[in-house]
Design a protein around this motif. Structure first.
Motif, PDB file in Angstrom:
ATOM      1  N   VAL A  61      72.615  68.957  93.620  1.00 19.89           N
ATOM      2  CA  VAL A  61      72.531  70.871  93.010  1.00 19.89           C
ATOM      3  C   VAL A  61      72.223  70.715  91.744  1.00 19.89           C
ATOM      4  O   VAL A  61      73.726  70.607  91.314  1.00 19.89           O
ATOM      5  CB  VAL A  61      73.635  71.610  93.843  1.00 19.89           C
ATOM      6  N   GLN A  62      71.828  71.671  90.885  1.00 20.38           N
ATOM      7  CA  GLN A  62      71.756  71.241  89.331  1.00 20.38           C
ATOM      8  C   GLN A  62      71.190  72.498  88.840  1.00 20.38           C
ATOM      9  O   GLN A  62      70.352  72.904  90.497  1.00 20.38           O
ATOM     10  CB  GLN A  62      71.416  70.436  89.056  1.00 20.38           C
ATOM     11  N   VAL A  67      69.175  82.799  89.207  1.00 26.01           N
ATOM     12  CA  VAL A  67      69.800  81.783  88.892  1.00 26.01           C
ATOM     13  C   VAL A  67      68.808  81.275  89.370  1.00 26.01           C
ATOM     14  O   VAL A  67      68.011  81.242  89.733  1.00 26.01           O
ATOM     15  CB  VAL A  67      70.617  82.239  90.487  1.00 26.01           C
ATOM     16  N   ASN A  68      69.024  79.450  88.280  1.00 24.00           N
ATOM     17  CA  ASN A  68      67.558  78.825  89.131  1.00 24.00           C
ATOM     18  C   ASN A  68      68.140  77.883  88.923  1.00 24.00           C
ATOM     19  O   ASN A  68      69.146  77.389  88.636  1.00 24.00           O
ATOM     20  CB  ASN A  68      66.517  78.942  87.666  1.00 24.00           C
ATOM     21  N   LEU A  69      67.585  76.913  90.371  1.00 19.80           N
ATOM     22  CA  LEU A  69      67.554  75.768  90.808  1.00 19.80           C
ATOM     23  C   LEU A  69      67.423  75.039  90.243  1.00 19.80           C
ATOM     24  O   LEU A  69      66.227  75.119  90.956  1.00 19.80           O
ATOM     25  CB  LEU A  69      67.992  76.516  92.384  1.00 19.80           C
ATOM     26  N   TYR A  91      76.172  69.534  89.165  1.00 17.88           N
ATOM     27  CA  TYR A  91      77.958  68.998  89.890  1.00 17.88           C
ATOM     28  C   TYR A  91      77.394  66.975  89.568  1.00 17.88           C
ATOM     29  O   TYR A  91      76.256  66.634  90.761  1.00 17.88           O
ATOM     30  CB  TYR A  91      77.861  69.622  91.420  1.00 17.88           C
ATOM     31  N   VAL A  92      78.328  66.743  88.641  1.00 16.75           N
ATOM     32  CA  VAL A  92      77.867  65.243  89.060  1.00 16.75           C
ATOM     33  C   VAL A  92      79.253  64.537  89.772  1.00 16.75           C
ATOM     34  O   VAL A  92      80.745  64.790  89.011  1.00 16.75           O
ATOM     35  CB  VAL A  92      77.461  65.312  87.647  1.00 16.75           C
ATOM     36  N   GLY A 152      61.153  63.090  86.798  1.00 18.82           N
ATOM     37  CA  GLY A 152      61.489  62.944  86.363  1.00 18.82           C
ATOM     38  C   GLY A 152      62.609  63.342  85.919  1.00 18.82           C
ATOM     39  O   GLY A 152      63.954  63.444  84.482  1.00 18.82           O
ATOM     40  N   ASP A 153      62.936  64.276  86.782  1.00 20.65           N
ATOM     41  CA  ASP A 153      64.850  64.808  86.588  1.00 20.65           C
ATOM     42  C   ASP A 153      65.549  63.998  86.889  1.00 20.65           C
ATOM     43  O   ASP A 153      65.137  62.745  88.093  1.00 20.65           O
ATOM     44  CB  ASP A 153      64.651  65.932  88.214  1.00 20.65           C
ATOM     45  N   PHE A 154      66.817  64.273  87.091  1.00 23.74           N
ATOM     46  CA  PHE A 154      67.942  63.906  87.306  1.00 23.74           C
ATOM     47  C   PHE A 154      68.415  63.823  88.901  1.00 23.74           C
ATOM     48  O   PHE A 154      68.098  64.980  89.651  1.00 23.74           O
ATOM     49  CB  PHE A 154      69.282  63.465  86.680  1.00 23.74           C
ATOM     50  N   VAL A 155      69.309  63.168  89.367  1.00 23.22           N
ATOM     51  CA  VAL A 155      69.036  63.438  91.063  1.00 23.22           C
ATOM     52  C   VAL A 155      70.508  62.725  91.382  1.00 23.22           C
ATOM     53  O   VAL A 155      71.107  61.133  91.187  1.00 23.22           O
ATOM     54  CB  VAL A 155      68.723  62.804  91.803  1.00 23.22           C
TER      55      VAL A 155
END
Length: 252
Positions: free
Chosen positions: A55-56, A105-107, A177-178, A246-249
Protein backbone atom coordinates in the motif's frame (compact mmCIF):
# COMPACT_ATOMS: atom_id res chain seq x y z
CA UNK A 1 6.00 -13.83 -8.76
CA UNK A 2 3.05 -11.96 -10.24
CA UNK A 3 0.78 -9.34 -8.70
CA UNK A 4 -2.33 -7.37 -9.57
CA UNK A 5 -1.51 -3.66 -9.55
CA UNK A 6 -4.24 -1.08 -9.03
CA UNK A 7 -4.01 2.67 -9.45
CA UNK A 8 -6.90 4.12 -7.47
CA UNK A 9 -8.37 7.60 -7.06
CA UNK A 10 -10.80 8.66 -4.32
CA UNK A 11 -12.28 12.11 -3.96
CA UNK A 12 -12.60 11.63 -0.19
CA UNK A 13 -11.98 8.68 2.14
CA UNK A 14 -11.79 7.71 5.78
CA UNK A 15 -9.76 4.67 6.87
CA UNK A 16 -10.89 4.62 10.48
CA UNK A 17 -8.36 4.09 13.25
CA UNK A 18 -10.03 1.49 15.51
CA UNK A 19 -9.39 3.31 18.79
CA UNK A 20 -10.94 6.61 17.63
CA UNK A 21 -14.54 7.10 18.75
CA UNK A 22 -15.62 10.67 19.43
CA UNK A 23 -13.65 11.81 16.40
CA UNK A 24 -13.26 9.21 13.66
CA UNK A 25 -9.62 9.75 12.80
CA UNK A 26 -8.25 8.23 9.61
CA UNK A 27 -5.06 6.35 8.81
CA UNK A 28 -3.10 8.17 6.07
CA UNK A 29 -3.41 5.09 3.81
CA UNK A 30 -5.87 2.17 3.84
CA UNK A 31 -4.86 -0.66 6.21
CA UNK A 32 -3.96 -4.03 4.71
CA UNK A 33 -7.23 -5.48 6.07
CA UNK A 34 -9.26 -2.85 4.20
CA UNK A 35 -7.58 -3.65 0.87
CA UNK A 36 -7.91 -7.42 1.42
CA UNK A 37 -11.57 -7.00 2.35
CA UNK A 38 -12.29 -5.03 -0.83
CA UNK A 39 -10.60 -7.69 -2.98
CA UNK A 40 -12.50 -10.52 -1.29
CA UNK A 41 -15.82 -8.70 -1.68
CA UNK A 42 -15.36 -7.98 -5.37
CA UNK A 43 -14.18 -11.57 -5.99
CA UNK A 44 -17.17 -13.03 -4.09
CA UNK A 45 -14.81 -15.03 -1.87
CA UNK A 46 -16.72 -16.48 1.08
CA UNK A 47 -13.59 -17.58 2.95
CA UNK A 48 -10.11 -16.13 3.35
CA UNK A 49 -7.77 -16.57 0.38
CA UNK A 50 -4.20 -15.92 1.61
CA UNK A 51 -2.57 -12.95 -0.08
CA UNK A 52 0.02 -10.25 0.48
CA UNK A 53 -0.54 -6.59 -0.27
CA UNK A 54 1.52 -3.42 -0.72
CA UNK A 55 0.00 0.00 0.00
CA UNK A 56 1.38 3.39 -1.03
CA UNK A 57 -0.10 6.73 -2.08
CA UNK A 58 -0.85 10.32 -1.17
CA UNK A 59 -3.60 12.79 -0.36
CA UNK A 60 -3.74 16.56 -0.83
CA UNK A 61 -5.28 17.54 2.51
CA UNK A 62 -7.86 16.50 5.08
CA UNK A 63 -11.10 18.06 6.33
CA UNK A 64 -13.57 17.42 9.14
CA UNK A 65 -17.13 16.41 8.35
CA UNK A 66 -20.25 15.37 10.27
CA UNK A 67 -21.85 11.94 10.27
CA UNK A 68 -24.87 10.32 11.93
CA UNK A 69 -23.84 8.31 14.98
CA UNK A 70 -25.90 5.55 16.56
CA UNK A 71 -25.33 4.34 20.12
CA UNK A 72 -26.89 1.38 21.93
CA UNK A 73 -26.17 -1.24 24.56
CA UNK A 74 -27.50 -4.77 24.52
CA UNK A 75 -30.31 -5.12 27.03
CA UNK A 76 -31.09 -1.40 27.25
CA UNK A 77 -34.84 -1.04 26.92
CA UNK A 78 -36.36 1.70 24.80
CA UNK A 79 -37.15 4.92 26.66
CA UNK A 80 -38.88 7.62 24.62
CA UNK A 81 -37.23 10.32 26.75
CA UNK A 82 -33.69 9.01 26.08
CA UNK A 83 -33.78 7.25 22.74
CA UNK A 84 -34.66 8.31 19.21
CA UNK A 85 -35.09 4.82 17.75
CA UNK A 86 -36.10 1.35 18.83
CA UNK A 87 -35.23 -2.09 17.48
CA UNK A 88 -37.21 -4.99 18.92
CA UNK A 89 -37.63 -3.06 22.16
CA UNK A 90 -33.98 -2.00 22.46
CA UNK A 91 -33.30 1.72 22.76
CA UNK A 92 -30.98 3.41 20.24
CA UNK A 93 -29.62 6.92 20.53
CA UNK A 94 -29.01 8.96 17.39
CA UNK A 95 -26.76 11.99 17.19
CA UNK A 96 -23.93 13.53 15.22
CA UNK A 97 -20.19 12.94 15.30
CA UNK A 98 -17.08 14.22 13.55
CA UNK A 99 -15.08 12.32 10.97
CA UNK A 100 -11.74 13.08 9.28
CA UNK A 101 -11.84 12.88 5.49
CA UNK A 102 -8.74 12.62 3.32
CA UNK A 103 -9.10 14.66 0.11
CA UNK A 104 -7.92 13.73 -3.41
CA UNK A 105 -6.47 10.35 -2.53
CA UNK A 106 -4.23 8.59 -5.05
CA UNK A 107 -3.13 5.02 -4.33
CA UNK A 108 -0.97 2.32 -5.86
CA UNK A 109 -1.92 -1.10 -4.50
CA UNK A 110 -0.30 -4.46 -5.21
CA UNK A 111 -2.17 -7.68 -4.48
CA UNK A 112 -0.09 -10.88 -4.45
CA UNK A 113 -2.20 -14.02 -4.01
CA UNK A 114 -0.42 -16.91 -2.32
CA UNK A 115 -1.99 -19.18 -4.92
CA UNK A 116 -0.55 -17.70 -8.11
CA UNK A 117 -3.22 -19.54 -10.09
CA UNK A 118 -5.74 -16.98 -8.77
CA UNK A 119 -3.99 -14.00 -10.39
CA UNK A 120 -6.13 -13.98 -13.55
CA UNK A 121 -9.37 -14.53 -11.60
CA UNK A 122 -8.66 -11.61 -9.23
CA UNK A 123 -7.52 -9.46 -12.15
CA UNK A 124 -10.80 -10.08 -14.01
CA UNK A 125 -12.86 -9.36 -10.87
CA UNK A 126 -11.08 -6.02 -10.34
CA UNK A 127 -10.93 -5.09 -14.03
CA UNK A 128 -14.70 -5.62 -14.36
CA UNK A 129 -16.08 -5.09 -10.83
CA UNK A 130 -19.59 -6.37 -10.15
CA UNK A 131 -20.46 -3.02 -8.53
CA UNK A 132 -18.79 0.34 -8.08
CA UNK A 133 -15.85 -0.31 -5.70
CA UNK A 134 -15.39 1.41 -2.37
CA UNK A 135 -12.40 1.55 -0.06
CA UNK A 136 -12.83 2.61 3.55
CA UNK A 137 -16.45 3.43 4.31
CA UNK A 138 -19.26 2.22 2.09
CA UNK A 139 -19.63 5.74 0.68
CA UNK A 140 -15.91 6.12 -0.09
CA UNK A 141 -16.09 5.29 -3.79
CA UNK A 142 -12.88 4.17 -5.48
CA UNK A 143 -12.12 4.82 -9.15
CA UNK A 144 -9.84 2.13 -10.58
CA UNK A 145 -7.79 4.16 -13.03
CA UNK A 146 -5.85 1.10 -14.12
CA UNK A 147 -5.68 -2.60 -13.27
CA UNK A 148 -2.67 -4.54 -14.50
CA UNK A 149 -0.82 -7.80 -13.94
CA UNK A 150 2.84 -7.10 -13.17
CA UNK A 151 5.92 -9.17 -12.41
CA UNK A 152 7.76 -8.62 -9.13
CA UNK A 153 11.52 -8.90 -8.83
CA UNK A 154 14.62 -7.53 -7.10
CA UNK A 155 16.32 -5.55 -9.84
CA UNK A 156 18.10 -2.51 -8.37
CA UNK A 157 21.89 -2.58 -8.35
CA UNK A 158 22.42 0.44 -6.09
CA UNK A 159 20.77 2.17 -3.17
CA UNK A 160 17.87 4.43 -4.13
CA UNK A 161 15.93 6.75 -1.86
CA UNK A 162 12.18 6.11 -1.92
CA UNK A 163 11.34 9.82 -2.12
CA UNK A 164 13.72 10.27 -5.06
CA UNK A 165 12.01 7.53 -7.04
CA UNK A 166 8.54 8.91 -6.21
CA UNK A 167 9.54 12.36 -7.46
CA UNK A 168 11.01 10.82 -10.58
CA UNK A 169 7.60 9.25 -11.27
CA UNK A 170 5.90 12.64 -10.84
CA UNK A 171 4.25 11.89 -7.51
CA UNK A 172 4.08 14.55 -4.82
CA UNK A 173 3.79 13.83 -1.09
CA UNK A 174 4.10 10.13 -1.90
CA UNK A 175 4.41 7.75 1.04
CA UNK A 176 4.08 4.06 1.82
CA UNK A 177 3.62 1.54 4.61
CA UNK A 178 7.13 0.10 4.80
CA UNK A 179 7.62 -3.02 6.95
CA UNK A 180 10.11 -2.25 9.70
CA UNK A 181 12.34 -5.15 8.64
CA UNK A 182 12.90 -3.52 5.22
CA UNK A 183 14.56 -0.46 6.72
CA UNK A 184 18.32 -0.52 6.94
CA UNK A 185 19.92 -0.51 10.38
CA UNK A 186 20.95 3.15 10.25
CA UNK A 187 17.47 4.37 9.28
CA UNK A 188 15.85 2.18 11.94
CA UNK A 189 18.07 3.58 14.68
CA UNK A 190 17.63 7.15 13.42
CA UNK A 191 13.84 6.72 13.41
CA UNK A 192 13.76 6.73 17.21
CA UNK A 193 15.77 9.97 17.38
CA UNK A 194 13.97 11.94 14.64
CA UNK A 195 10.71 10.08 14.17
CA UNK A 196 8.82 13.17 13.02
CA UNK A 197 11.29 13.62 10.15
CA UNK A 198 11.42 10.00 8.99
CA UNK A 199 7.88 8.75 9.47
CA UNK A 200 5.18 7.46 11.79
CA UNK A 201 5.14 3.96 13.20
CA UNK A 202 1.88 1.99 13.07
CA UNK A 203 0.71 -1.52 13.93
CA UNK A 204 -1.63 -2.27 11.03
CA UNK A 205 -4.30 -4.99 10.92
CA UNK A 206 -4.12 -7.56 8.16
CA UNK A 207 -6.28 -10.65 8.78
CA UNK A 208 -8.19 -12.04 11.75
CA UNK A 209 -9.20 -15.34 13.28
CA UNK A 210 -12.38 -15.91 15.29
CA UNK A 211 -11.90 -16.87 18.94
CA UNK A 212 -14.82 -18.51 20.71
CA UNK A 213 -15.01 -17.24 24.32
CA UNK A 214 -18.03 -19.37 25.16
CA UNK A 215 -21.55 -18.31 26.05
CA UNK A 216 -22.14 -17.36 22.41
CA UNK A 217 -19.34 -14.77 22.48
CA UNK A 218 -16.93 -14.69 19.53
CA UNK A 219 -14.20 -12.08 19.12
CA UNK A 220 -11.77 -11.27 16.32
CA UNK A 221 -8.06 -11.69 16.97
CA UNK A 222 -6.10 -9.58 14.50
CA UNK A 223 -2.74 -10.34 12.96
CA UNK A 224 -0.87 -7.03 13.07
CA UNK A 225 2.26 -5.80 11.32
CA UNK A 226 4.67 -3.07 12.36
CA UNK A 227 5.21 -0.58 9.56
CA UNK A 228 6.68 2.87 9.09
CA UNK A 229 4.49 5.33 7.20
CA UNK A 230 7.20 7.28 5.41
CA UNK A 231 8.10 9.23 2.30
CA UNK A 232 11.79 9.59 3.04
CA UNK A 233 13.93 6.57 3.84
CA UNK A 234 16.49 4.13 2.54
CA UNK A 235 16.26 0.36 2.33
CA UNK A 236 18.52 -2.64 2.65
CA UNK A 237 20.01 -3.58 -0.70
CA UNK A 238 18.82 -7.20 -0.47
CA UNK A 239 15.24 -6.15 0.23
CA UNK A 240 14.67 -4.03 -2.88
CA UNK A 241 11.55 -5.31 -4.58
CA UNK A 242 10.15 -3.60 -7.68
CA UNK A 243 7.41 -4.38 -10.15
CA UNK A 244 7.94 -4.54 -13.90
CA UNK A 245 6.88 -0.87 -14.20
CA UNK A 246 9.57 0.35 -11.78
CA UNK A 247 7.47 0.91 -8.63
CA UNK A 248 8.67 -0.15 -5.21
CA UNK A 249 6.60 -2.94 -3.66
CA UNK A 250 6.39 -3.43 0.13
CA UNK A 251 4.40 -6.64 0.47
CA UNK A 252 3.06 -7.73 3.84
Amino acid sequence: MRAIKLKVYQQTANYKIPISYEFRESYPLPPFSTVIGMVHYLCNFDSYHPMKVSVQGSHISSVNDLYTRYEFNNGTKYDAKRHQLTAEGMGIGRGIGNVQLLVDVNLVLHVVPENQGEVEFIYDALKNPREFPNLGRREDLAVFESVEIVELGKKLEKNVEFATLANFLGRKNWAAYVPINELDDDSHENMHQTSLQTGTKYRINKVYTLNDLGRDKVVRKWEKYEVLYTNFTFFKHENYLLDSEGDFVFIV
